[in-house]
Design an enzyme around this catalytic site. Sequence first.
Site, PDB file in Angstrom:
ATOM      1  N   TYR A   1       0.854  -1.191   0.000  1.00  0.00           N
ATOM      2  CA  TYR A   1       0.000   0.000   0.000  1.00  0.00           C
ATOM      3  C   TYR A   1       0.886   1.237   0.000  1.00  0.00           C
ATOM      4  O   TYR A   1       1.992   1.208   0.530  1.00  0.00           O
ATOM      5  CB  TYR A   1      -0.889  -0.018   1.248  1.00  0.00           C
ATOM      6  CG  TYR A   1      -2.165   0.772   1.113  1.00  0.00           C
ATOM      7  CD1 TYR A   1      -3.136   0.393   0.198  1.00  0.00           C
ATOM      8  CD2 TYR A   1      -2.404   1.891   1.901  1.00  0.00           C
ATOM      9  CE1 TYR A   1      -4.315   1.113   0.076  1.00  0.00           C
ATOM     10  CE2 TYR A   1      -3.583   2.608   1.787  1.00  0.00           C
ATOM     11  CZ  TYR A   1      -4.537   2.213   0.872  1.00  0.00           C
ATOM     12  OH  TYR A   1      -5.709   2.925   0.758  1.00  0.00           O
TER      13      TYR A   1
ATOM     14  N   ASN B   1     -21.572  -5.688  -4.729  1.00  0.00           N
ATOM     15  CA  ASN B   1     -21.672  -6.341  -3.418  1.00  0.00           C
ATOM     16  C   ASN B   1     -20.497  -6.019  -2.503  1.00  0.00           C
ATOM     17  O   ASN B   1     -20.431  -6.513  -1.387  1.00  0.00           O
ATOM     18  CB  ASN B   1     -21.788  -7.854  -3.581  1.00  0.00           C
ATOM     19  CG  ASN B   1     -20.676  -8.407  -4.449  1.00  0.00           C
ATOM     20  OD1 ASN B   1     -20.248  -7.751  -5.409  1.00  0.00           O
ATOM     21  ND2 ASN B   1     -20.188  -9.592  -4.140  1.00  0.00           N
TER      22      ASN B   1
ATOM     23  N   ALA C   1     -18.247  -3.590   0.014  1.00  0.00           N
ATOM     24  CA  ALA C   1     -18.719  -2.728   1.108  1.00  0.00           C
ATOM     25  C   ALA C   1     -19.065  -1.341   0.581  1.00  0.00           C
ATOM     26  O   ALA C   1     -20.091  -0.761   0.954  1.00  0.00           O
ATOM     27  CB  ALA C   1     -17.654  -2.648   2.203  1.00  0.00           C
TER      28      ALA C   1
ATOM     29  N   ARG D   1     -20.579 -10.422 -10.370  1.00  0.00           N
ATOM     30  CA  ARG D   1     -20.268 -11.662 -11.088  1.00  0.00           C
ATOM     31  C   ARG D   1     -21.361 -12.691 -10.823  1.00  0.00           C
ATOM     32  O   ARG D   1     -21.957 -12.707  -9.731  1.00  0.00           O
ATOM     33  CB  ARG D   1     -18.918 -12.213 -10.613  1.00  0.00           C
ATOM     34  CG  ARG D   1     -17.731 -11.564 -11.284  1.00  0.00           C
ATOM     35  CD  ARG D   1     -16.459 -11.974 -10.594  1.00  0.00           C
ATOM     36  NE  ARG D   1     -16.542 -11.627  -9.170  1.00  0.00           N
ATOM     37  CZ  ARG D   1     -15.664 -12.003  -8.253  1.00  0.00           C
ATOM     38  NH1 ARG D   1     -14.637 -12.760  -8.593  1.00  0.00           N
ATOM     39  NH2 ARG D   1     -15.805 -11.641  -6.986  1.00  0.00           N
TER      40      ARG D   1
ATOM     41  N   GLY E   1     -10.965   0.881  -6.968  1.00  0.00           N
ATOM     42  CA  GLY E   1     -10.340  -0.401  -6.647  1.00  0.00           C
ATOM     43  C   GLY E   1     -10.025  -1.135  -7.925  1.00  0.00           C
ATOM     44  O   GLY E   1     -10.465  -0.733  -9.015  1.00  0.00           O
ATOM     45  N   GLY E   2      -9.256  -2.222  -7.797  1.00  0.00           N
ATOM     46  CA  GLY E   2      -8.858  -2.976  -8.991  1.00  0.00           C
ATOM     47  C   GLY E   2      -8.787  -4.467  -8.707  1.00  0.00           C
ATOM     48  O   GLY E   2      -7.749  -5.091  -8.879  1.00  0.00           O
TER      49      GLY E   2
ATOM     50  N   PHE F   1     -10.496   7.710  -7.243  1.00  0.00           N
ATOM     51  CA  PHE F   1     -10.770   8.291  -5.930  1.00  0.00           C
ATOM     52  C   PHE F   1     -10.089   7.489  -4.845  1.00  0.00           C
ATOM     53  O   PHE F   1     -10.129   6.262  -4.842  1.00  0.00           O
ATOM     54  CB  PHE F   1     -12.280   8.357  -5.649  1.00  0.00           C
ATOM     55  CG  PHE F   1     -12.570   9.019  -4.336  1.00  0.00           C
ATOM     56  CD1 PHE F   1     -12.415  10.393  -4.200  1.00  0.00           C
ATOM     57  CD2 PHE F   1     -12.925   8.275  -3.219  1.00  0.00           C
ATOM     58  CE1 PHE F   1     -12.634  11.009  -2.977  1.00  0.00           C
ATOM     59  CE2 PHE F   1     -13.149   8.887  -1.994  1.00  0.00           C
ATOM     60  CZ  PHE F   1     -13.006  10.263  -1.871  1.00  0.00           C
TER      61      PHE F   1
ATOM     62  N   MET G   1      -9.982   7.678  -0.662  1.00  0.00           N
ATOM     63  CA  MET G   1     -10.552   8.307   0.526  1.00  0.00           C
ATOM     64  C   MET G   1      -9.468   8.871   1.437  1.00  0.00           C
ATOM     65  O   MET G   1      -9.643   9.959   2.013  1.00  0.00           O
ATOM     66  CB  MET G   1     -11.392   7.270   1.289  1.00  0.00           C
ATOM     67  CG  MET G   1     -12.302   7.870   2.336  1.00  0.00           C
ATOM     68  SD  MET G   1     -13.531   8.974   1.575  1.00  0.00           S
ATOM     69  CE  MET G   1     -13.548  10.321   2.741  1.00  0.00           C
TER      70      MET G   1
ATOM     71  N   LYS H   1     -17.219  -8.445   5.535  1.00  0.00           N
ATOM     72  CA  LYS H   1     -16.172  -7.761   6.300  1.00  0.00           C
ATOM     73  C   LYS H   1     -16.066  -8.382   7.687  1.00  0.00           C
ATOM     74  O   LYS H   1     -17.071  -8.705   8.304  1.00  0.00           O
ATOM     75  CB  LYS H   1     -16.546  -6.280   6.419  1.00  0.00           C
ATOM     76  CG  LYS H   1     -15.390  -5.391   6.851  1.00  0.00           C
ATOM     77  CD  LYS H   1     -15.776  -3.925   6.880  1.00  0.00           C
ATOM     78  CE  LYS H   1     -15.883  -3.297   5.518  1.00  0.00           C
ATOM     79  NZ  LYS H   1     -14.591  -3.140   4.827  1.00  0.00           N
TER      80      LYS H   1
END
Lengths: 357, 357
Positions: free
Chosen positions: B74, B173, B175, B196, B265-266, B289, B291, B350
Amino acid sequence: MLRKTLKSLVHPSVLSRQMSIVARSLKYTQHGEPQDVLQIVEDRLTEPRDQQVLVKILAAPINPADINTIQGKYPVKPTFPAVGGNEFVGQVVCVGDKVKDLQPGSHVVPLATGMGTWTTHAVYNEDQLMAISNKVGLAEAATITVNPCTAYRMLKDFVKLSPGDTVIQNGANSAVGQAVHQLCRAWGINSVGIVRNRPEIAELKMMLECLGANAVLTEEEMRTCDLFKSGKLKRPKLAFNCVGGKSATEVSRHLDDRGVMVTYGGMSREPVTVATGPLIFKDIAFRGFWMTRWSKENYNTTERSKMFRELCQLMEEGKFVAPTHEMVPLEKFKEAAIAALNFKGFTGKKFILDMSC
Amino acid sequence: MLRKTLKSLVHPSVLSRQMSIVARSLKYTQHGEPQDVLQIVEDRLTEPRDQQVLVKILAAPINPADINTIQGKYPVKPTFPAVGGNEFVGQVVCVGDKVKDLQPGSHVVPLATGMGTWTTHAVYNEDQLMAISNKVGLAEAATITVNPCTAYRMLKDFVKLSPGDTVIQNGANSAVGQAVHQLCRAWGINSVGIVRNRPEIAELKMMLECLGANAVLTEEEMRTCDLFKSGKLKRPKLAFNCVGGKSATEVSRHLDDRGVMVTYGGMSREPVTVATGPLIFKDIAFRGFWMTRWSKENYNTTERSKMFRELCQLMEEGKFVAPTHEMVPLEKFKEAAIAALNFKGFTGKKFILDMSC
């Protein structure tokens, strides 16, 4: 009646050249390759009435979008029979009685698109035309509305640039690319151009540096250069892409945080590949620009007038020249269209139909 | 000295549970897989002084970014030894004498990141904390600062949306995806989710529709659907992508003119492929984006307070629930970390570490 109008409005020297108002136009009635579907057609023009203006076309370029339109590969679809071409510089011959601001002898360029400009003469409405100083060269005036305006808007509308900031672009030798380097020089912005390697690379680099590029690199050189790491130039806030594929990815890699890449062409016919990391963590944005849309949406805006005023002033001062080009007579349109389509040489030379004599 | 402060400030019921202020934390001293490098370490905490606040952590989620941070994948790098985790909801135990706005017993969530939240207790500065109503559920409060805020900002900051407009997203689906559907419902915006295909597709669709999705389609169904052509829903102005690759391309294809796709995201680890045509002729923009960046840049802004106020109100009113989750005790962190990393099931559940008892 036409004779009377001509007599009353036209300067004798113009009149003498315009006695027979028969337009010779490059027309097509179906989509196809330009050399197959374009034909020279003669039409006797009606006298300009009301807001109409009779224009003698002096020069009209062959742009890639013109060819794509004829091929049926462009989002703008003509009504048949259609006259090719979208840009020109012309001289007003005579005007209808409700025309307010144009006089015979004035040079004019188009404000609208799809006006069918590959012709010796045409009757347009006054609101489709903009007067332009006849101190602006014919090649510059004939090509002002597409490429220089594209460069101008892309430099103005995506990122706030200050003198000393850097812009990077691929296809630096394209007509827009040449315009970008010249505007950057005029505005104190650093510009870096990327081009494909070729036998005449030294001459091409020199030419683009003469136009204002701070550095011109081949795609291979770009991959290993330290222009930005070394601090010689600030990391670019803005990138222009007219190639796509790996070239676009490579160019976007050099962008500063919050940088924007604007795509205005796709010469490689490959899409732009956008890595997820830079999108999220560097806040890089990928945008596109289409001059036709902007011009329609800003038809009569002060922003558009301001742009033309600034470009014309730079042109009059010799600080902005037309892209590398060749003037060709209307009769040579087939050769010019074929060459415009296939030209693989040095600078992507533009062909401009010359009807000035 | 600590005892004295506790006595003077803490409600007896809290005090009785907090007599021994030894924090048990999930710490790591090198990058690696969470189950390999995380260890429960005990530290005796010093008494909170000045602006410091002693917090008993009640619940702290395991987010993908937390795991990526431990793995060293990260962009945010911790100082070792580091405590894992970035989110929590906690209860103030006692406060230093310069703390102005927090009282013992208040529930708090983090305003900063990298605070090391996988712990039973921690001493933070007051300016790192925000009080949150204890009417907000623990799971909602523990997960408020990342996913709901991401959804909120992506809906607010890229395109001006009005009730009746449409938003489309893949990874519906996730979060963030669940948060998007709930906020859209609250604000009168139509939302379409792409997921999916999977054995439990009927249940997943029903769940997302319960959260507010107007339609939930598999990637295959999306390719052939006529949701937008039929006029049932307006073409989306905004798309969210957390998958990349073909899924991103497919989602972007449905965007309206001037639409924006925001990547946050990826999951497929494939880049976003952007066709040149839509960039230029439809003026589609591809943005990203993050956060963490937004929160840093808006640390104390009224815009941030407004966002938390609106989210908390929706949570208190039961109009916004935490994403599908499972509460697990601190001691089960290895199983939870492995499950969070590899979970391939129904909704991308989660895991939330539960230190409330």
